[in-house]
Scaffold this active site. Structure first.
Site, PDB file in Angstrom:
ATOM      1  CG  ASP A   1     -71.420 -75.440  15.279  1.00 13.45           C
ATOM      2  OD1 ASP A   1     -71.861 -76.600  15.218  1.00 13.45           O
ATOM      3  OD2 ASP A   1     -70.611 -75.059  16.141  1.00 13.45           O
ATOM      4  CD  GLU A   2     -68.415 -73.575   9.551  1.00  7.53           C
ATOM      5  OE1 GLU A   2     -67.236 -73.401   9.866  1.00  7.53           O
ATOM      6  OE2 GLU A   2     -68.945 -74.716   9.481  1.00  7.53           O
TER       7      GLU A   2
ATOM      8  CG  HIS B   1     -73.284 -81.647   9.349  1.00  6.93           C
ATOM      9  ND1 HIS B   1     -72.592 -82.059   8.235  1.00  6.93           N
ATOM     10  CD2 HIS B   1     -72.364 -81.062  10.149  1.00  6.93           C
ATOM     11  CE1 HIS B   1     -71.315 -81.731   8.360  1.00  6.93           C
ATOM     12  NE2 HIS B   1     -71.157 -81.134   9.521  1.00  6.93           N
TER      13      HIS B   1
ATOM     14  N   PRO C   1     -74.471 -73.699  24.658  1.00  5.01           N
ATOM     15  CG  PRO C   1     -74.416 -72.060  26.330  1.00  5.01           C
ATOM     16  CD  PRO C   1     -74.581 -73.535  26.126  1.00  5.01           C
TER      17      PRO C   1
ATOM     18  CE  LYS D   1     -78.451 -70.847  11.944  1.00 10.30           C
ATOM     19  NZ  LYS D   1     -78.292 -71.107  13.370  1.00 10.30           N
TER      20      LYS D   1
END
Length: 431
Positions: free
Chosen positions: A13-14, A41, A305, A332
């Site tokens: 999840d990068e 993705h 989550p 991010k």
């Protein structure tokens, strides 16, 4: 022979989809080498948000040929639904192929996944329940069904394989899990129907890729998940079932290591992971919740989550060295904008002793105490910044410190989900 590998440097999840999408603008081929529909993705374009699962991120470029490699476990109904959904929203897609050597997630695999997680209870791995693990188990045990087995003309051999396989699965369903058995005729008919639908997409993918490289084409290998989920080098047993490393990417794509000249490791500016397993920098307080909500840290595939924590430079450096990363992308960064201070884990301690790398034993990893370096936050909006030099000095310092700690030049910095929200830097420019 220009081959670029894009891979995750953390627990998945990068933001690999965003980086692959950016690089695919000038690529000829994008190959997905590993994983299954358990991965997700996300690509954001002017047309909206596209959540991809098994199809490579280059599919949104009409010029780009996308390939699902031999190292992927393919769920035919999920694949067919995904391509149909993409066509409805984006009619001008790139060409798409599937390796005839890729293994198939059969109807019994998600059931095995679900029933085993139930049986384990609180000791469960926290899988996505898509059948990924059981499919790869069958692959390694040499009893899997491959895409080639489903194709028209292979009906006799397919039925024979199912006649051999199904009694074992039904024994587990009945006697271990207390569930109903599957019917052979229904299973065979389902698999045969899948084969007919998949046939137009199926090729000898490794031959296609090698021919393209011989012709001077550029290839991106887009790995799924992240290095810290690797079954050999990750937080075993809380890992995935195929290798998300550079070595695994070569294997799954049918590319030799000597053909790779660029390995891009993707890291979030903080750390997340899904499911159970050690996570030394995890934040369970208001700061963690703030980052989770700002970053929309919920699984692309499951909606679960994600666990959130500070940037773990120990795990990141381990990942960078293990993969031989030539450069890194940091995504991010803007999610940290409101924080008055930011922390980086620069070391591990167990029983007051320094540990230089992630321990192999999961119990020892769970006992790690993170050593933090505290840096001032920047507390201003970075999402509209268009160059690295325009970032606040504190944000520049944060990026430069991460680069120093992981030992890899950071050449791309994400400050938002859109294609334009990437700050490009030449290698070594931050040091």
């Amino acid at each position: 022979m220009p081959v670029t590998i894009v891979l995750g440097g953390q627990w998945g999840d990068e933001g690999k989809g965003k980086i692959t999408d950016a690089l695919a603008a000038t690529a000829d081929i994008v190959v997905r080498p590993n994983g299954s529909t358990n991965a997700g993705h996300t690509v954001v374009t002017d047309e909206g948000v596209f959540k991809l699962h098994v199809i490579p991120s280059g599919i949104l470029y009409p010029h780009c040929t996308c390939i699902i490699g031999a190292g992927v476990a393919v769920s035919p109904p999920d694949f067919l639904r995904e391509i149909e959904s993409l066509r409805e929203r984006h009619p001008r897609l790139g060409q798409l192929y599937v390796s005839d050597r890729a293994h198939v997630i059969m109807p019994y695999h998600p059931l095995l996944d679900l029933y085993e997680e139930r049986r384990r209870g609180a000791a469960g791995i926290g899988t996505t329940l898509r059948g990924n693990g059981p499919a790869f188990t069958d692959k390694i045990a040499r009893r899997g069904i491959r895409i080639a087995d489903l194709l028209p003309g292979s009906e006799r051999s397919l039925r024979h394989k199912l006649e051999t396989l199904l009694p074992e699965k039904n024994t587990l369903f009945i006697h271990l899990y207390g569930e109903s058995p599957l019917d052979l005729d229904q299973l065979f008919e389902q698999a045969r129907t899948w084969g007919e639908a998949l046939a137009p997409y199926v090729i000898a993918a490794e031959v296609f890729v090698q021919d393209a490289l011989d012709a001077g084409k550029s290839v991106i290998i887009e790995a799924a998940q992240g290095t810290m989920l690797d079954p050999d080098y990750g937080t075993y047993p809380y890992v995935t079932s195929s290798s998300p490393t550079a070595a695994g990417a070569c294997q799954g794509a049918g590319v030799a290591p000597t053909q790779v000249d660029r390995i891009v490791g993707v890291f979030k500016a903080y750390t997340t992971r899904v499911g159970a397993g050690p996570f030394p920098t995890e934040l369970t307080d208001e700061t963690g919740q703030l980052i989770r909500e700002r970053g929309r840290e919920y699984g692309t595939t499951t909606g679960r989550p994600r666990r959130v924590g500070w940037f773990d430079a120990v795990a990141a450096r381990y990942s960078a060295r293990l993969n031989g990363m030539t450069e890194a992308a940091l995504t991010k960064l803007d999610m940290l904008d409101p924080l008055p201070e930011v922390r980086i884990c620069v070391g591990y301690r167990i029983d007051n002793q320094e540990v230089s790398a992630p321990p192999a034993q999961v119990e020892r990893y769970a006992a790690v105490e993170p050593v933090y370096e505290v840096l001032p936050g920047w507390q201003c909006d970075t999402s509209q910044v268009t160059s690295f030099d325009d970032l606040p000095p504190e944000a520049q310092r944060y990026v430069a410190r991460i680069e120093e700690l992981i030992g890899v030049p950071i050449t791309m910095i994400g400050v938002g989900p859109a294609r334009r929200q990437i700050l490009w830097r030449p290698a070594g420019a931050l040091t």
